[in-house]
Design a protein around this motif. Structure first.
Motif, PDB file in Angstrom:
ATOM      1  N   GLU A  39      29.638  63.332  30.352  1.00  0.00           N
ATOM      2  CA  GLU A  39      30.361  62.070  30.256  1.00  0.00           C
ATOM      3  C   GLU A  39      31.124  62.027  28.943  1.00  0.00           C
ATOM      4  OE1 GLU A  39      29.613  57.224  30.662  1.00  0.00           O
ATOM      5  OE2 GLU A  39      27.997  58.648  31.043  1.00  0.00           O
ATOM      6  N   SER A  40      32.395  61.626  29.028  1.00  0.00           N
ATOM      7  CA  SER A  40      33.249  61.438  27.850  1.00  0.00           C
ATOM      8  C   SER A  40      33.320  62.690  26.982  1.00  0.00           C
ATOM      9  CB  SER A  40      32.748  60.244  27.026  1.00  0.00           C
ATOM     10  OG  SER A  40      32.757  59.065  27.800  1.00  0.00           O
ATOM     11  N   LEU A  41      33.485  63.860  27.628  1.00  0.00           N
ATOM     12  CA  LEU A  41      33.654  65.115  26.910  1.00  0.00           C
ATOM     13  C   LEU A  41      35.049  65.674  27.170  1.00  0.00           C
ATOM     14  CD1 LEU A  41      30.308  67.073  27.557  1.00  0.00           C
ATOM     15  CD2 LEU A  41      30.974  65.847  25.488  1.00  0.00           C
ATOM     16  N   VAL A  42      35.456  66.625  26.334  1.00  0.00           N
ATOM     17  CA  VAL A  42      36.637  67.436  26.596  1.00  0.00           C
ATOM     18  C   VAL A  42      36.152  68.838  26.899  1.00  0.00           C
ATOM     19  CG1 VAL A  42      38.795  68.356  25.697  1.00  0.00           C
ATOM     20  CG2 VAL A  42      38.048  66.062  25.032  1.00  0.00           C
ATOM     21  N   LEU A  43      36.419  69.322  28.121  1.00  0.00           N
ATOM     22  CA  LEU A  43      35.964  70.641  28.540  1.00  0.00           C
ATOM     23  C   LEU A  43      37.176  71.540  28.744  1.00  0.00           C
ATOM     24  CD1 LEU A  43      33.182  69.699  31.137  1.00  0.00           C
ATOM     25  CD2 LEU A  43      32.919  70.300  28.720  1.00  0.00           C
ATOM     26  N   ALA A  44      37.213  72.659  28.024  1.00  0.00           N
ATOM     27  CA  ALA A  44      38.342  73.586  28.106  1.00  0.00           C
ATOM     28  C   ALA A  44      37.994  74.775  28.984  1.00  0.00           C
ATOM     29  CB  ALA A  44      38.721  74.075  26.702  1.00  0.00           C
ATOM     30  N   GLY A  45      38.990  75.223  29.761  1.00  0.00           N
ATOM     31  CA  GLY A  45      38.830  76.442  30.541  1.00  0.00           C
ATOM     32  C   GLY A  45      37.696  76.399  31.541  1.00  0.00           C
ATOM     33  N   THR A  46      37.490  75.266  32.192  1.00  0.00           N
ATOM     34  CA  THR A  46      36.376  75.113  33.127  1.00  0.00           C
ATOM     35  C   THR A  46      36.454  76.122  34.262  1.00  0.00           C
ATOM     36  OG1 THR A  46      36.290  72.749  32.626  1.00  0.00           O
ATOM     37  CG2 THR A  46      35.175  73.490  34.627  1.00  0.00           C
ATOM     38  N   ASP A  47      35.360  76.841  34.469  1.00  0.00           N
ATOM     39  CA  ASP A  47      35.325  77.860  35.522  1.00  0.00           C
ATOM     40  C   ASP A  47      33.961  77.834  36.198  1.00  0.00           C
ATOM     41  OD1 ASP A  47      35.568  79.982  37.202  1.00  0.00           O
ATOM     42  OD2 ASP A  47      36.003  81.474  35.659  1.00  0.00           O
ATOM     43  N   LEU A  48      33.888  77.167  37.351  1.00  0.00           N
ATOM     44  CA  LEU A  48      32.646  77.081  38.133  1.00  0.00           C
ATOM     45  C   LEU A  48      32.820  77.734  39.496  1.00  0.00           C
ATOM     46  CD1 LEU A  48      31.592  73.436  37.204  1.00  0.00           C
ATOM     47  CD2 LEU A  48      30.328  75.514  36.650  1.00  0.00           C
ATOM     48  N   ARG A  49      33.705  78.699  39.580  1.00  0.00           N
ATOM     49  CA  ARG A  49      33.946  79.386  40.845  1.00  0.00           C
ATOM     50  C   ARG A  49      32.684  80.066  41.354  1.00  0.00           C
ATOM     51  NH1 ARG A  49      38.931  83.048  39.114  1.00  0.00           N
ATOM     52  NH2 ARG A  49      37.658  83.059  37.214  1.00  0.00           N
ATOM     53  N   GLY A  50      32.373  79.815  42.645  1.00  0.00           N
ATOM     54  CA  GLY A  50      31.253  80.483  43.285  1.00  0.00           C
ATOM     55  C   GLY A  50      29.894  80.018  42.837  1.00  0.00           C
ATOM     56  N   CYS A  51      29.829  78.926  42.105  1.00  0.00           N
ATOM     57  CA  CYS A  51      28.536  78.426  41.633  1.00  0.00           C
ATOM     58  C   CYS A  51      27.878  77.527  42.680  1.00  0.00           C
ATOM     59  CB  CYS A  51      28.710  77.648  40.326  1.00  0.00           C
ATOM     60  SG  CYS A  51      29.175  78.677  38.926  1.00  0.00           S
ATOM     61  N   GLU A  52      26.581  77.358  42.552  1.00  0.00           N
ATOM     62  CA  GLU A  52      25.830  76.439  43.408  1.00  0.00           C
ATOM     63  C   GLU A  52      24.914  75.594  42.531  1.00  0.00           C
ATOM     64  OE1 GLU A  52      22.262  76.590  46.699  1.00  0.00           O
ATOM     65  OE2 GLU A  52      23.961  77.968  46.984  1.00  0.00           O
TER      66      GLU A  52
END
Length: 302
Positions: free
Chosen positions: A114-127
């Protein structure tokens, strides 16, 4: 709301006896942080990932041996992502425990931010189980292709600053994107959901693609704005597809889309520019009326 410090970032560190300049720039095409060559005569300073993440790596070893510690480790890793210039390395470390088939996969993890800055988010293929992001700013490209969520999903009031893809994602318990802002191209092509999904008051600024999406229940686009080309080609809605008071400023393609019912009450489409639109069967545009800026017409149901 927390103060947001955008990338690119220029960091100047003054030390006694001389100036040391660290130049850290974000890559425009992906959002990953990378270091460029510093001017001649300066010294390049980096907080090395191995040093910066050492406590987290040591805790990771303990969590691998003790499942009771794993959720806390995931929480800490995600929190650190909100304040690091080494996002690529930390995402890689985190997702090594979220991808089925990986040697260190931890099932049943939750992602909450919550209320963060996330750079380069990569959740491909995650569960994961729950994926709850509220008022998070995703800086750079964000990749959720093939993400499987077995529990609660929320991206409420989130902002996506660059291209984002949920292509082929699976939300088994529905999802909530209320109030989210998508500033570039967005893909939900092939996404599947198991319950109600809300896209109320969402702003899509670029190309929006729902081609082949499969929704098991109602989907709401209340007062949502589609500024760029939008495709619902071959999308399947198990319940009602509700576009109440939605606004279509660009191309719109509903070819082959099916639903328990399409609802467009109060919806409108811009008519003062040349656009290609294919509406669901029984849906059409009414007479053009003045509205500033541009001219708009009501989207009518049969």
């Amino acid at each position: 709301m927390s103060t947001i410090i955008p990338l690119p970032v220029l960091i100047t560190v003054a030390l006694a006896g001389g100036g040391i300049i660290a130049w850290v720039l974000s890559r425009r095409d992906s959002g990953w942080a990378e270091v460029t060559t510093a001017p001649e005569g300066s010294v390049l300073v980096l907080d090395l990932p191995d040093v910066h993440f050492r406590p987290l790596r040591e805790y990771e070893i303990r969590a691998q041996a003790d499942p009771a510690l794993r959720q806390d480790w995931v929480d800490q890793a995600l929190a650190q992502l909100g304040g690091t210039l080494h996002a690529a390395e930390l995402w890689q470390l985190l997702t090594s425990h979220l991808r089925p088939g990986a040697p260190g996969f931890w099932p049943g993890m939750d992602l909450r931010a919550e209320s963060l800055v996330l750079a380069g988010t990569d959740l491909r293929g995650c569960e994961v189980r729950d994926a709850v992001f509220r008022q998070v700013r995703f800086w750079g490209a964000a990749r959720f292709d093939g993400l499987v969520c077995t529990g609660l999903v929320s991206f409420e009031r989130c902002a996506f600053t660059y291209h984002v893809s949920f292509r082929g994602a699976e939300f088994r318990a529905g999802a909530d994107f209320e109030g989210a802002t998508f500033m570039a191209n967005t893909s939900f092509a092939g996404v599947t959901t198991g319950d109600v999904v809300w896209f109320d008051e969402v702003r899509f600024s670029g190309r929006t693609d729902y081609t082949g999406a499969g929704f098991a229940a109602d989907v709401s686009f209340l007062a949502t704005g589609f500024a760029g080309p939008t495709s619902f080609r071959d999308a399947r809605f198990g319940g009602e597809a509700q576009f109440l008071h939605a606004r279509f400023s660009g191309h719109a393609d509903f070819t082959g889309a099916t639903a328990g019912g399409f609802r467009f009450a109060g919806a409108s489409a811009r008519t003062d520019v040349r656009l290609a639109r294919t509406w669901p069967e029984g849906v059409s545009l009414g007479e053009r009326g003045p509205r500033r800026p541009g001219f708009w017409a009501e989207v009518r149901e049969a």
